[in-house]
Design a protein around this motif. Structure first.
Motif, mmCIF file in Angstrom:
data_model
loop_
_atom_site.group_PDB
_atom_site.id
_atom_site.type_symbol
_atom_site.label_atom_id
_atom_site.label_comp_id
_atom_site.label_asym_id
_atom_site.label_seq_id
_atom_site.Cartn_x
_atom_site.Cartn_y
_atom_site.Cartn_z
ATOM 1 N N VAL A 151 0.794 -1.151 0.042
ATOM 2 C CA VAL A 151 0.013 0.001 0.038
ATOM 3 C C VAL A 151 0.857 1.251 -0.159
ATOM 4 C CG1 VAL A 151 -1.792 1.155 1.115
ATOM 5 C CG2 VAL A 151 -1.819 -1.319 1.074
ATOM 6 N N ASP B 171 -7.035 5.220 9.096
ATOM 7 C CA ASP B 171 -7.148 6.729 9.145
ATOM 8 C C ASP B 171 -8.717 7.265 9.151
ATOM 9 O OD1 ASP B 171 -7.329 9.310 7.864
ATOM 10 O OD2 ASP B 171 -5.589 8.775 6.608
ATOM 11 N N ALA C 72 -3.092 5.232 -0.655
ATOM 12 C CA ALA C 72 -3.905 5.242 0.484
ATOM 13 C C ALA C 72 -4.394 6.574 0.789
ATOM 14 C CB ALA C 72 -2.843 5.169 1.865
ATOM 15 N N VAL D 117 -5.722 0.039 5.934
ATOM 16 C CA VAL D 117 -4.847 1.227 5.986
ATOM 17 C C VAL D 117 -5.948 2.474 5.743
ATOM 18 C CG1 VAL D 117 -3.374 3.020 4.781
ATOM 19 C CG2 VAL D 117 -2.805 0.742 5.267
ATOM 20 N N VAL D 118 -6.939 2.304 4.928
ATOM 21 C CA VAL D 118 -7.959 3.255 5.017
ATOM 22 C C VAL D 118 -8.887 3.282 6.250
ATOM 23 C CG1 VAL D 118 -10.230 4.025 3.813
ATOM 24 C CG2 VAL D 118 -8.129 3.394 2.327
ATOM 25 N N CYS E 226 2.204 -0.138 5.176
ATOM 26 C CA CYS E 226 1.901 1.021 4.210
ATOM 27 C C CYS E 226 3.456 1.294 3.905
ATOM 28 C CB CYS E 226 1.254 2.240 4.837
ATOM 29 S SG CYS E 226 0.669 3.364 3.742
ATOM 30 N N LEU F 286 -5.200 -2.425 1.597
ATOM 31 C CA LEU F 286 -5.707 -1.255 1.370
ATOM 32 C C LEU F 286 -6.998 -0.845 2.235
ATOM 33 C CD1 LEU F 286 -5.399 1.566 -0.090
ATOM 34 C CD2 LEU F 286 -6.929 0.622 -1.905
ATOM 35 N N TYR G 94 -1.370 -4.305 9.642
ATOM 36 C CA TYR G 94 -1.340 -3.529 8.088
ATOM 37 C C TYR G 94 -0.134 -3.026 7.824
ATOM 38 C CZ TYR G 94 -0.555 0.676 10.584
ATOM 39 O OH TYR G 94 0.121 1.654 11.213
#
Length: 106
Positions: free
Chosen positions: A23, A61, A28, A57-58, A84, A54, A82
Protein backbone atom coordinates in the motif's frame (compact mmCIF):
# COMPACT_ATOMS: atom_id res chain seq x y z
CA UNK A 1 -28.40 -9.79 -12.06
CA UNK A 2 -30.37 -10.77 -8.97
CA UNK A 3 -32.41 -8.24 -6.99
CA UNK A 4 -29.89 -8.49 -4.14
CA UNK A 5 -26.95 -7.77 -6.47
CA UNK A 6 -28.76 -4.76 -7.95
CA UNK A 7 -29.52 -3.47 -4.43
CA UNK A 8 -25.86 -3.81 -3.43
CA UNK A 9 -24.60 -2.22 -6.66
CA UNK A 10 -26.85 0.78 -6.08
CA UNK A 11 -25.32 1.30 -2.62
CA UNK A 12 -21.67 1.35 -3.71
CA UNK A 13 -20.57 4.99 -3.63
CA UNK A 14 -16.99 4.63 -4.86
CA UNK A 15 -14.55 2.08 -6.23
CA UNK A 16 -10.76 1.90 -5.96
CA UNK A 17 -9.29 -0.15 -8.79
CA UNK A 18 -5.62 0.65 -8.30
CA UNK A 19 -4.27 -1.47 -5.44
CA UNK A 20 -0.60 -2.26 -4.90
CA UNK A 21 1.57 -4.45 -2.73
CA UNK A 22 2.63 -2.76 0.54
CA UNK A 23 0.00 0.00 0.00
CA UNK A 24 1.87 3.08 -1.22
CA UNK A 25 1.12 6.15 0.88
CA UNK A 26 -0.12 8.02 -2.20
CA UNK A 27 -2.63 5.24 -2.94
CA UNK A 28 -3.86 5.32 0.65
CA UNK A 29 -4.29 9.11 0.51
CA UNK A 30 -6.22 8.83 -2.78
CA UNK A 31 -8.51 6.17 -1.34
CA UNK A 32 -9.14 8.18 1.84
CA UNK A 33 -9.94 11.26 -0.28
CA UNK A 34 -12.47 9.24 -2.27
CA UNK A 35 -14.03 7.85 0.93
CA UNK A 36 -14.48 11.37 2.29
CA UNK A 37 -15.74 12.74 -1.04
CA UNK A 38 -18.54 10.16 -1.26
CA UNK A 39 -19.24 10.25 2.50
CA UNK A 40 -18.89 6.48 2.83
CA UNK A 41 -20.12 4.84 6.03
CA UNK A 42 -18.19 1.57 5.61
CA UNK A 43 -15.64 -0.22 3.45
CA UNK A 44 -16.28 -3.28 1.29
CA UNK A 45 -13.08 -5.10 0.38
CA UNK A 46 -13.41 -7.79 -2.28
CA UNK A 47 -10.18 -9.48 -3.28
CA UNK A 48 -6.97 -10.84 -1.89
CA UNK A 49 -4.30 -9.48 0.38
CA UNK A 50 -3.84 -6.29 -1.69
CA UNK A 51 -7.50 -5.25 -1.43
CA UNK A 52 -7.74 -6.16 2.25
CA UNK A 53 -4.46 -4.39 3.00
CA UNK A 54 -5.65 -1.15 1.40
CA UNK A 55 -8.95 -1.38 3.29
CA UNK A 56 -7.06 -1.75 6.60
CA UNK A 57 -4.94 1.33 5.95
CA UNK A 58 -8.01 3.35 4.93
CA UNK A 59 -9.95 2.12 7.98
CA UNK A 60 -7.08 3.13 10.24
CA UNK A 61 -7.28 6.68 8.88
CA UNK A 62 -11.07 6.98 8.69
CA UNK A 63 -12.28 4.74 11.51
CA UNK A 64 -14.74 3.04 9.14
CA UNK A 65 -15.65 -0.63 9.56
CA UNK A 66 -14.53 -3.14 6.91
CA UNK A 67 -16.57 -5.93 5.36
CA UNK A 68 -13.89 -8.17 3.84
CA UNK A 69 -14.79 -10.72 1.17
CA UNK A 70 -11.51 -12.55 0.62
CA UNK A 71 -10.96 -14.26 -2.72
CA UNK A 72 -7.65 -15.88 -1.73
CA UNK A 73 -6.42 -17.66 1.37
CA UNK A 74 -3.75 -15.18 2.42
CA UNK A 75 -5.16 -14.61 5.91
CA UNK A 76 -4.91 -10.81 5.86
CA UNK A 77 -8.61 -10.53 6.64
CA UNK A 78 -8.00 -12.42 9.90
CA UNK A 79 -5.34 -10.14 11.40
CA UNK A 80 -5.19 -6.55 12.63
CA UNK A 81 -1.78 -6.10 10.93
CA UNK A 82 -1.40 -3.54 8.13
CA UNK A 83 1.49 -2.25 6.04
CA UNK A 84 2.07 0.98 4.16
CA UNK A 85 5.03 1.99 1.97
CA UNK A 86 6.41 5.51 1.79
CA UNK A 87 7.05 7.23 -1.52
CA UNK A 88 10.74 6.27 -1.60
CA UNK A 89 10.41 2.61 -0.70
CA UNK A 90 10.55 2.70 3.10
CA UNK A 91 7.85 0.44 4.47
CA UNK A 92 6.00 0.67 7.75
CA UNK A 93 3.59 -1.65 9.48
CA UNK A 94 1.60 -1.91 12.65
CA UNK A 95 -1.69 -3.09 14.02
CA UNK A 96 -5.03 -1.35 13.92
CA UNK A 97 -5.40 -1.71 17.68
CA UNK A 98 -8.68 -3.57 17.56
CA UNK A 99 -9.60 -7.14 16.68
CA UNK A 100 -9.72 -8.02 13.01
CA UNK A 101 -12.82 -9.53 11.35
CA UNK A 102 -13.10 -13.13 12.45
CA UNK A 103 -10.86 -12.65 15.51
CA UNK A 104 -12.22 -14.42 18.56
CA UNK A 105 -10.10 -14.00 21.70
CA UNK A 106 -9.59 -17.00 23.94
Amino acid sequence: MSDRAVHLANRIAGHVRDVHRHVPVASAHDAVALIREVAADSLLSIGGVLAVGLAKVVALDTGLPILAVPTTHAGSEMTPIYGCAAMHGAAGSGTVGRPAPGHHPG
